[in-house]
Design a protein around this motif. Structure first.
Motif, PDB file in Angstrom:
ATOM      1  N   ILE A 166      11.035  56.496  12.631  1.00 52.02           N
ATOM      2  CA  ILE A 166      12.060  55.414  12.537  1.00 52.02           C
ATOM      3  C   ILE A 166      11.530  54.476  13.667  1.00 52.02           C
ATOM      4  O   ILE A 166      11.509  53.221  13.530  1.00 52.02           O
ATOM      5  N   THR A 167      11.285  54.917  14.882  1.00 49.13           N
ATOM      6  CA  THR A 167      10.676  53.878  16.077  1.00 49.13           C
ATOM      7  C   THR A 167       9.501  53.249  15.746  1.00 49.13           C
ATOM      8  O   THR A 167       9.382  52.051  15.973  1.00 49.13           O
ATOM      9  N   ARG A 185       8.472  52.417  12.708  1.00 48.91           N
ATOM     10  CA  ARG A 185       8.585  51.511  11.822  1.00 48.91           C
ATOM     11  C   ARG A 185       9.470  50.314  12.548  1.00 48.91           C
ATOM     12  O   ARG A 185       8.920  49.066  12.254  1.00 48.91           O
ATOM     13  N   ASN A 186      10.198  50.422  13.290  1.00 49.91           N
ATOM     14  CA  ASN A 186      10.769  49.245  13.847  1.00 49.91           C
ATOM     15  C   ASN A 186      10.144  48.511  15.054  1.00 49.91           C
ATOM     16  O   ASN A 186      10.600  47.346  15.208  1.00 49.91           O
ATOM     17  N   PRO A 242       7.272  44.436  12.316  1.00 50.13           N
ATOM     18  CA  PRO A 242       7.866  43.705  11.441  1.00 50.13           C
ATOM     19  C   PRO A 242       7.454  43.696   9.969  1.00 50.13           C
ATOM     20  O   PRO A 242       6.200  43.790   9.784  1.00 50.13           O
TER      21      PRO A 242
END
Length: 305
Positions: free
Chosen positions: A215-216, A218-219, A222
């Motif tokens: 998740i990190t 992915r964020n 952009p």
């Protein structure tokens, strides 16, 4: 307007002879590729590697062409391509198909029925949940820096998962040696419910931690871009690739529980493979972020490597 001369980088390319393209000064490399694809419909954008003539380094799609005016370019045919997302889904589906065959139909494989031990039940659940998680992450979480990869690579990449984590491990772990009545299981720690629950706790910790690092990552990227930010936070404070580290931890749980030959084989293979990937990414991070990148971070294993 900018006039660009583009030559085929090698024989056998879909581009047979030098091509001259006129584009606006604010056009990007991607737009140049799109114009090549218009003139040669079979030479899609994903098949093209555009670079300066004599230079192997690919030009970035978002790079402006105004600085390339008067310079000769070359385009390499990368061959038929497949999306990374599709490749990942094919890789991970192998164990999801192979393990149920060995688990539910042992008589077809071993010539006799197998009364599954608690260990075999736990391992089956671990494997299925792990690769189901990977499939879901591929669809809903991961953002890829490259849209495609050569089609033939799907066979190489899939073999790693289908054979090592699928076929070899399934053959080994669901055989009668690990059954409920086997001396290798009865009366040992492998048959101890408390041990199995503790192992489950470590496995869940590794899987949840792996998911958090995904998740990190992915964020940091952009949607629709190849921009990559500097990763920080959980796991990343110690190593550049905590997702790989937690992956190893999760599989180590199965190695400790089973002590199977196949588990030793794939954990060694996993450590060697992920170490190479982690070191490459670690060095890329240091090159990209320079002095901003934390000096104390290791590539894969905290405080060690």
């Amino acid at each position: 307007m900018v006039s660009l001369t583009i030559s085929p980088a090698s024989k056998g390319s879909l581009l047979k002879s030098p091509l001259t393209i006129d584009v606006s000064a604010d056009a990007t490399v991607l737009e140049v590729k799109e114009q090549i694809a218009v003139k040669y419909p079979k030479f899609g954008v994903s098949r093209q590697k555009l670079s300066l003539k004599g230079d192997k380094k690919a030009l970035k799609d978002e790079e402006k062409v105004d600085s390339l005016s008067g310079r000769d370019l070359q385009v390499k045919d990368l061959g038929p391509q497949m999306s990374w997302r599709t490749v990942f889904m094919i890789e991970y589906v192998g164990p999801l198909i192979i393990h149920p065959i060995f688990y539910f139909f042992p008589k077809l494989i071993y010539g006799k029925d197998v009364e599954h031990s608690a260990l075999q039940n736990y391992v089956f659940a671990f494997v299925m949940l792990h690769f189901l998680k990977r499939e879901l992450e591929t669809v809903f979480v991961h953002r890829f820096s490259h849209g495609t990869m050569p089609f033939l690579f799907v066979f190489r990449n899939s073999a790693y998962y289908h054979i090592c984590y699928g076929l070899l491990f399934a053959i080994d772990i669901y055989r009668p040696k690990y059954s409920a009545t086997s001396p290798y299981i009865v009366g040992t720690y492998r048959d101890n419910e408390m041990v199995l629950w503790i192992a489950t706790g470590f496995w869940l910790y590794a899987q949840v931690s792996n998911f958090r690092t995904h998740i990190t990552l992915r964020n940091l990227r952009p949607p629709g871009t190849r921009v990559r930010g500097l990763p920080r936070g959980y796991g990343f404070n110690l190593v550049s690739c905590p997702n790989y580290f937690f992956e190893i931890v999760a599989w180590t749980v199965l190695v400790v529980l089973t002590q199977s030959i196949a588990s030793y084989f794939f954990i060694i293979l996993a450590i060697v493979t992920l170490s190479g990937w982690a070191l490459k990414r670690h060095n890329n991070y240091k090159k990209e972020f320079g002095k901003e990148y934390p000096r104390h971070r290791r590539a894969l294993f905290p405080f060690v490597f």
